[in-house]
Write an enzyme that holds these catalytic residues in place. Sequence first.
Site, PDB file in Angstrom:
ATOM      1  CG  HIS A  79     -22.403  34.038 101.633  1.00  9.23           C
ATOM      2  ND1 HIS A  79     -22.036  32.797 102.073  1.00  9.23           N
ATOM      3  CD2 HIS A  79     -23.077  34.601 102.670  1.00  9.23           C
ATOM      4  CE1 HIS A  79     -22.462  32.615 103.307  1.00  9.23           C
ATOM      5  NE2 HIS A  79     -23.094  33.691 103.685  1.00  9.23           N
ATOM      6  CG  ASP A 116     -27.927  35.159 107.022  1.00 14.30           C
ATOM      7  OD1 ASP A 116     -28.297  36.319 106.808  1.00 14.30           O
ATOM      8  OD2 ASP A 116     -28.664  34.164 106.896  1.00 14.30           O
TER       9      ASP A 116
HETATM   10  O1  T3D Z   1     -32.349  34.079 104.371  1.00 12.37           O
HETATM   11  C1  T3D Z   1     -31.363  34.357 105.028  1.00 12.37           C
HETATM   12  O2  T3D Z   1     -30.654  33.511 105.585  1.00 12.37           O
HETATM   13  C2  T3D Z   1     -31.129  35.745 105.275  1.00 12.37           C
HETATM   14  C3  T3D Z   1     -31.667  35.917 106.612  1.00 12.37           C
HETATM   15  C4  T3D Z   1     -32.325  36.820 106.991  1.00 12.37           C
HETATM   16  C5  T3D Z   1     -32.913  36.880 108.320  1.00 12.37           C
HETATM   17  C6  T3D Z   1     -33.357  38.241 108.641  1.00 12.37           C
HETATM   18  O3  T3D Z   1     -33.348  39.145 107.847  1.00 12.37           O
HETATM   19  S1  T3D Z   1     -33.842  38.372 110.229  1.00 12.37           S
HETATM   20  C7  T3D Z   1     -34.893  39.738 110.217  1.00 12.37           C
HETATM   21  C8  T3D Z   1     -36.196  39.439 109.562  1.00 12.37           C
HETATM   22  N1  T3D Z   1     -36.999  40.621 109.710  1.00 12.37           N
HETATM   23  C9  T3D Z   1     -37.693  40.818 110.805  1.00 12.37           C
HETATM   24  O4  T3D Z   1     -37.771  40.027 111.733  1.00 12.37           O
HETATM   25  C10 T3D Z   1     -38.464  42.116 110.829  1.00 12.37           C
HETATM   26  C11 T3D Z   1     -39.946  41.848 110.709  1.00 12.37           C
HETATM   27  N2  T3D Z   1     -40.646  43.116 110.720  1.00 12.37           N
HETATM   28  C12 T3D Z   1     -40.886  43.771 111.877  1.00 12.37           C
HETATM   29  O5  T3D Z   1     -40.548  43.360 112.974  1.00 12.37           O
HETATM   30  C13 T3D Z   1     -41.602  45.075 111.732  1.00 12.37           C
HETATM   31  O6  T3D Z   1     -42.259  45.117 110.480  1.00 12.37           O
HETATM   32  C14 T3D Z   1     -40.657  46.301 111.844  1.00 12.37           C
HETATM   33  C15 T3D Z   1     -40.142  46.444 113.290  1.00 12.37           C
HETATM   34  C16 T3D Z   1     -39.475  46.179 110.870  1.00 12.37           C
HETATM   35  C17 T3D Z   1     -41.431  47.589 111.463  1.00 12.37           C
HETATM   36  O7  T3D Z   1     -42.628  47.651 112.218  1.00 12.37           O
HETATM   37  P1  T3D Z   1     -43.767  48.689 111.779  1.00 12.37           P
HETATM   38  O8  T3D Z   1     -44.834  48.601 112.825  1.00 12.37           O
HETATM   39  O9  T3D Z   1     -43.156  50.013 111.519  1.00 12.37           O
HETATM   40  O10 T3D Z   1     -44.316  48.166 110.367  1.00 12.37           O
HETATM   41  P2  T3D Z   1     -45.239  46.882 110.109  1.00 12.37           P
HETATM   42  O11 T3D Z   1     -46.663  47.286 110.112  1.00 12.37           O
HETATM   43  O12 T3D Z   1     -44.837  45.755 111.000  1.00 12.37           O
HETATM   44  O13 T3D Z   1     -44.791  46.476 108.608  1.00 12.37           O
HETATM   45  C18 T3D Z   1     -45.355  47.090 107.457  1.00 12.37           C
HETATM   46  C19 T3D Z   1     -45.679  45.982 106.464  1.00 12.37           C
HETATM   47  O14 T3D Z   1     -44.443  45.358 106.098  1.00 12.37           O
HETATM   48  C20 T3D Z   1     -46.547  44.882 107.094  1.00 12.37           C
HETATM   49  O15 T3D Z   1     -47.375  44.384 106.081  1.00 12.37           O
HETATM   50  P3  T3D Z   1     -48.969  44.659 106.157  1.00 12.37           P
HETATM   51  O16 T3D Z   1     -49.435  44.156 107.505  1.00 12.37           O
HETATM   52  O17 T3D Z   1     -49.100  46.159 106.011  1.00 12.37           O
HETATM   53  O18 T3D Z   1     -49.537  43.887 105.001  1.00 12.37           O
HETATM   54  C21 T3D Z   1     -45.526  43.820 107.445  1.00 12.37           C
HETATM   55  O19 T3D Z   1     -46.089  42.510 107.501  1.00 12.37           O
HETATM   56  C22 T3D Z   1     -44.554  43.952 106.302  1.00 12.37           C
HETATM   57  N3  T3D Z   1     -43.227  43.435 106.669  1.00 12.37           N
HETATM   58  C23 T3D Z   1     -42.377  43.981 107.559  1.00 12.37           C
HETATM   59  N4  T3D Z   1     -41.283  43.245 107.650  1.00 12.37           N
HETATM   60  C24 T3D Z   1     -41.444  42.214 106.794  1.00 12.37           C
HETATM   61  C25 T3D Z   1     -42.689  42.329 106.177  1.00 12.37           C
HETATM   62  N5  T3D Z   1     -43.138  41.439 105.278  1.00 12.37           N
HETATM   63  C26 T3D Z   1     -42.321  40.397 104.996  1.00 12.37           C
HETATM   64  N6  T3D Z   1     -41.119  40.235 105.573  1.00 12.37           N
HETATM   65  C27 T3D Z   1     -40.642  41.104 106.452  1.00 12.37           C
HETATM   66  N7  T3D Z   1     -39.415  40.939 106.989  1.00 12.37           N
END
Ligand code: T3D
Length: 222
Positions: free
Chosen positions: A92, A147
């Site tokens: 925030h 949020d």
């Molecule tokens: O705390 C609070 O209250 C604030 C609240 C926040 C809540 C949120 O922000 S909700 C949203 C949280 N984020 C997500 O759910 C997104 C998670 N990520 C994904 O679904 C996918 O990564 C994407 C759709 C964004 C992109 O997909 P893609 O295929 O282009 O890339 P990828 O291979 O999934 O990601 C690349 C790397 O980034 C991968 O790591 P690796 O396997 O190469 O070692 C992946 O694990 C990492 N990564 C992506 N998003 C996150 C992440 N690592 C940590 N946290 C992430 N959110």
Amino acid sequence: MRTDFQNMLVEQDESVVTLTMNRPDVLNATNTLMLEELTEAVEAAADDETIRCVVLTGAGRAFGAGQDLTEFGSTHAGNQPLKVSEHLAKYHRLILGICHMPKPVIAAIQGVATGISLNIALACDIRIAADNARLLEAFARIGLVPDGGGGYTLPRLIGLGRALEMATYRLIKELMYKSLDIDLQASLRLEGQLQEAAYATADHREAVDAFLHKRAVKFTGK
Ligand code: T3D
């Protein structure tokens, strides 16, 4: 203005400063350090009379992938439960810093902007999206309400119907409808109350665990 951040790049070109979230290996997912550094940079930009415009962007192929779920996962796995009000207060402070900035703040969005990263962009005055930009209000995917002010900003920017379409489930509906009639501060307080309930659900923990183990999520409604 300080420039020696670990998870942020700061570049000033005449009166325009560009703040770049810089964790490209994880699509600029927001961890605690990046959040603290971004907040410090935003607050410094507000006070710096040589800066007349702030651009916020991400390094690499994404604007930002939301909360760092690996960091979240270790918090959930540890003995100390997440103190939701303290945790959200940090977000925030950043959101209010952006919203109260006495000069324009522009989000330059390439690739994915999701979760809290999208809501940081929504707090900016202007969003400029590249052709490959993908805006996902992905909180429901991990059992949370939007949020960082998303329940307040999104319906005002695109209308309630489309905002609900991007985000809806029960607590989100409550947040968005009620936020239409209250100010940002009150909406952030409401978001905190609803998020406290959402964090405590089995579905939230299941979704974080599923992401970390690269498996399909199985929601149970609990
Ligand atoms: O705390 C609070 O209250 C604030 C609240 C926040 C809540 C949120 O922000 S909700 C949203 C949280 N984020 C997500 O759910 C997104 C998670 N990520 C994904 O679904 C996918 O990564 C994407 C759709 C964004 C992109 O997909 P893609 O295929 O282009 O890339 P990828 O291979 O999934 O990601 C690349 C790397 O980034 C991968 O790591 P690796 O396997 O190469 O070692 C992946 O694990 C990492 N990564 C992506 N998003 C996150 C992440 N690592 C940590 N946290 C992430 N959110």
